[in-house]
Design an enzyme around this catalytic site. Structure first.
Site, PDB file in Angstrom:
ATOM      1  N   HIS A  14       0.958  -0.990  -0.378  1.00 14.43           N
ATOM      2  CA  HIS A  14       0.105   0.227   0.267  1.00 14.43           C
ATOM      3  C   HIS A  14       0.853   0.864   0.081  1.00 14.43           C
ATOM      4  O   HIS A  14       0.273   2.467   0.144  1.00 14.43           O
ATOM      5  CB  HIS A  14      -0.420  -0.318   1.094  1.00 14.43           C
ATOM      6  CG  HIS A  14      -0.298   0.273   2.595  1.00 14.43           C
ATOM      7  ND1 HIS A  14       0.834  -1.061   3.396  1.00 14.43           N
ATOM      8  CD2 HIS A  14      -0.301   1.913   3.389  1.00 14.43           C
ATOM      9  CE1 HIS A  14       1.190  -0.313   4.460  1.00 14.43           C
ATOM     10  NE2 HIS A  14       0.715   1.349   4.195  1.00 14.43           N
TER      11      HIS A  14
HETATM   12  C1  UD1 Z   1      -2.149   4.942   6.439  1.00 17.43           C
HETATM   13  C2  UD1 Z   1      -1.482   5.498   7.279  1.00 17.43           C
HETATM   14  C3  UD1 Z   1      -0.448   4.413   6.811  1.00 17.43           C
HETATM   15  C4  UD1 Z   1      -0.894   2.951   7.558  1.00 17.43           C
HETATM   16  C5  UD1 Z   1      -2.061   2.972   6.332  1.00 17.43           C
HETATM   17  C6  UD1 Z   1      -2.739   1.742   6.935  1.00 17.43           C
HETATM   18  C7  UD1 Z   1      -0.831   7.740   7.412  1.00 17.43           C
HETATM   19  C8  UD1 Z   1       0.690   8.968   6.798  1.00 17.43           C
HETATM   20  N1  UD1 Z   1      -0.642   7.098   6.736  1.00 17.43           N
HETATM   21  O1  UD1 Z   1      -2.383   5.115   5.204  1.00 17.43           O
HETATM   22  O2  UD1 Z   1       0.663   4.779   8.118  1.00 17.43           O
HETATM   23  O3  UD1 Z   1       0.348   2.146   7.240  1.00 17.43           O
HETATM   24  O4  UD1 Z   1      -2.720   3.930   6.659  1.00 17.43           O
HETATM   25  O5  UD1 Z   1      -4.035   1.302   5.887  1.00 17.43           O
HETATM   26  O6  UD1 Z   1      -1.270   8.043   7.915  1.00 17.43           O
HETATM   27  N2  UD1 Z   1      -9.809   5.062   2.103  1.00 17.43           N
HETATM   28  C9  UD1 Z   1     -10.778   4.492   2.290  1.00 17.43           C
HETATM   29  N3  UD1 Z   1     -11.489   3.766   3.106  1.00 17.43           N
HETATM   30  C10 UD1 Z   1     -11.100   3.841   4.284  1.00 17.43           C
HETATM   31  C11 UD1 Z   1      -9.847   5.051   4.672  1.00 17.43           C
HETATM   32  C12 UD1 Z   1      -9.015   5.519   3.579  1.00 17.43           C
HETATM   33  O7  UD1 Z   1     -11.395   3.780   0.918  1.00 17.43           O
HETATM   34  O8  UD1 Z   1     -11.602   3.768   5.272  1.00 17.43           O
HETATM   35  C13 UD1 Z   1      -9.005   5.470   0.855  1.00 17.43           C
HETATM   36  C14 UD1 Z   1      -8.551   6.773   1.290  1.00 17.43           C
HETATM   37  O9  UD1 Z   1      -9.686   7.660   1.006  1.00 17.43           O
HETATM   38  C15 UD1 Z   1      -7.260   7.104  -0.074  1.00 17.43           C
HETATM   39  C16 UD1 Z   1      -7.086   5.639   0.739  1.00 17.43           C
HETATM   40  O10 UD1 Z   1      -7.899   4.382   0.889  1.00 17.43           O
HETATM   41  O11 UD1 Z   1      -8.105   7.304  -1.143  1.00 17.43           O
HETATM   42  C17 UD1 Z   1      -5.768   5.982   1.800  1.00 17.43           C
HETATM   43  O12 UD1 Z   1      -6.043   6.769   2.529  1.00 17.43           O
HETATM   44  P1  UD1 Z   1      -4.966   7.404   3.738  1.00 17.43           P
HETATM   45  O13 UD1 Z   1      -5.894   6.985   4.806  1.00 17.43           O
HETATM   46  O14 UD1 Z   1      -4.990   8.954   3.044  1.00 17.43           O
HETATM   47  O15 UD1 Z   1      -4.111   6.739   4.020  1.00 17.43           O
HETATM   48  P2  UD1 Z   1      -3.148   5.245   3.955  1.00 17.43           P
HETATM   49  O16 UD1 Z   1      -2.501   4.636   2.725  1.00 17.43           O
HETATM   50  O17 UD1 Z   1      -4.415   4.434   4.719  1.00 17.43           O
END
Ligand code: UD1
Length: 376
Positions: A220
């Site tokens: 990821h």
């Molecule tokens: C975050 C953490 C990372 C952790 C990871 C595990 C930071 C900087 N990074 O990264 O350390 O390893 O989580 O999952 O905080 N999204 C969904 N549903 C959700 C949550 C997110 O669809 O419930 C989507 C968001 O809209 C976005 C993507 O997933 O497009 C990434 O989510 P984001 O919270 O930005 O960070 P992660 O890459 O998940």
């Protein structure tokens, strides 16, 4: 922002902050230890603040249910956004919360955006900050998590650590021993507490998965999954080295966006939704090996003695390599072939469990906090 009634039976209220998936397994044992201490007349109370950084059932709600974490008292409902957008909204909403009702301490865990954002708000309002999993460093400033760790630790009052390496990192940056609490690993508390509850996902039998005869893959990190070509090369290298064994790939929402653009992947890939805690760790426990770019998973594989290959150039958790079952392969997919050969030859290291990863970290943290807050 939604709030629920807070438990006010004990006098000293600590905010426990959680925002994203890797936070939830870290707060569960702390909450349990606070509640156990309250039963013995302990003075600590907590307010659970969910920032809403992760909000899907699969990324958040399922973990609360499986790990018995109570519903948050407050949800800041930040939702998706860029790092800066999420940071800004969490800060604005947490500041409002603290201005309305000040807590005695802000406890943050890990290294996600929510960790840093809440630590900044609390410290600016002179609410002391405790950081669980403090002091770990990858040295890689291209990872947002590393920035979050550095910022958080630069304004933390009490550092709760998982390893001697973390203690030394903190000492090198001038933190005195009185502020460092080497307590162990709350993620491992959760793993050990749930070992007997791990359960196969429904697809385990459907896919005819067999013990030690499949791989688990998780990817990821933006630099591994945001580019279509990079991700394709990585996946092809995994498939080429897996000798036809099934590869179970629980797909993070970020990775899913790129994966949609890629066609024609080998049929031994099984793409599944992000798994709940008990199912995911069952898959890991029974896998031949795990291939990942996560940090936390390398700790779980170390404790379960499962070979782990990390597709990153650095790790903030070096003990998983020096003591555990993890090897850092870097981000060049070419590194996978020799590593997988070594695995199939039965030559993967066995590893040992790092000190204090013993399932008793939550109570150690709560005992330390009770002492600290009683004298402040
Ligand atoms: C975050 C953490 C990372 C952790 C990871 C595990 C930071 C900087 N990074 O990264 O350390 O390893 O989580 O999952 O905080 N999204 C969904 N549903 C959700 C949550 C997110 O669809 O419930 C989507 C968001 O809209 C976005 C993507 O997933 O497009 C990434 O989510 P984001 O919270 O930005 O960070 P992660 O890459 O998940």
């Amino acid at each position: 922002m939604s709030t629920a009634t807070q438990n006010t039976s004990a006098q000293i209220t600590v905010d426990i902050i959680a925002g994203a998936r890797p936070n939830f397994m870290k707060i569960a044992p702390i909450i349990r230890a606070v509640e156990e201490s309250q039963l013995r007349g302990g003075s600590l109370n907590y307010q659970l603040v969910h920032t809403g950084q992760h909000y899907d059932a699969k990324m958040s709600g399922d973990f609360f249910t499986q790990l018995g974490i109570p519903a948050p008292h407050v949800n800041l409902e930040v939702g998706s956004g860029t790092q800066a957008e999420q940071t800004a909204v969490i800060m604005t909403r947490y500041e409002r919360l603290l201005l309305d009702a000040r807590s005695a301490l802000c406890l943050v865990v890990g290294d996600v955006t929510s960790t840093m954002a809440c630590a900044i708000v609390a410290q600016k309002l002179c609410v002391p900050v405790a950081h669980i999993e403090a002091g770990i460093r990858s040295g890689d400033w291209t990872m947002p998590e590393e920035i979050n760790r550095m910022v958080t630790d630069s304004i933390t009052n009490y550092f709760f650590t998982t390893s001697e390496v973390a203690n030394n990192n903190l000492r090198k940056s001038g933190i005195t021993n009185e502020r460092i609490f080497f307590v162990g690993n709350t993620m491992i508390d959760t793993l050990l507490a749930n070992m007997s509850r791990l359960q196969p996902p429904a697809f385990f039998d459907e896919l005819k998965l067999q013990d030690k005869q499949y791989f688990v893959l998780t990817l990821h990190r933006p630099n591994n999954v945001d580019g279509e070509n990079t991700l394709t090369k990585m996946l092809m290298a995994v498939a080429a080295g897996a000798r036809g064994l099934p590869i179970v790939f629980p797909v993070h929402p970020r990775t899913a966006k790129t994966l949609k653009l890629i066609a024609g992947l080998p049929s031994n890939f099984h793409f599944v939704d992000p798994q709940p805690y008990l199912e995911f760790n069952y898959l890991v426990q029974h896998a031949k090996a795990v291939i990942t770019d996560s940090g936390g998973i390398t700790e779980e594989t170390t404790v379960m003695g499962v070979p782990c290959m990390t597709l990153r150039n650095s790790t903030e958790r070096p003990e998983t390599v020096t003591m555990g079952t993890n090897e850092l392969l870097g981000t060049d997919p070419a590194a996978l072939a020799p590593a997988l050969e070594k695995l199939f030859a039965g030559e993967w290291k066995k590893g040992t469990i790092p000190p204090l990863w013993d399932g008793k970290t939550g109570p150690r943290i709560v005992a330390a906090l009770e002492k600290l807050l009683a004298r402040s």
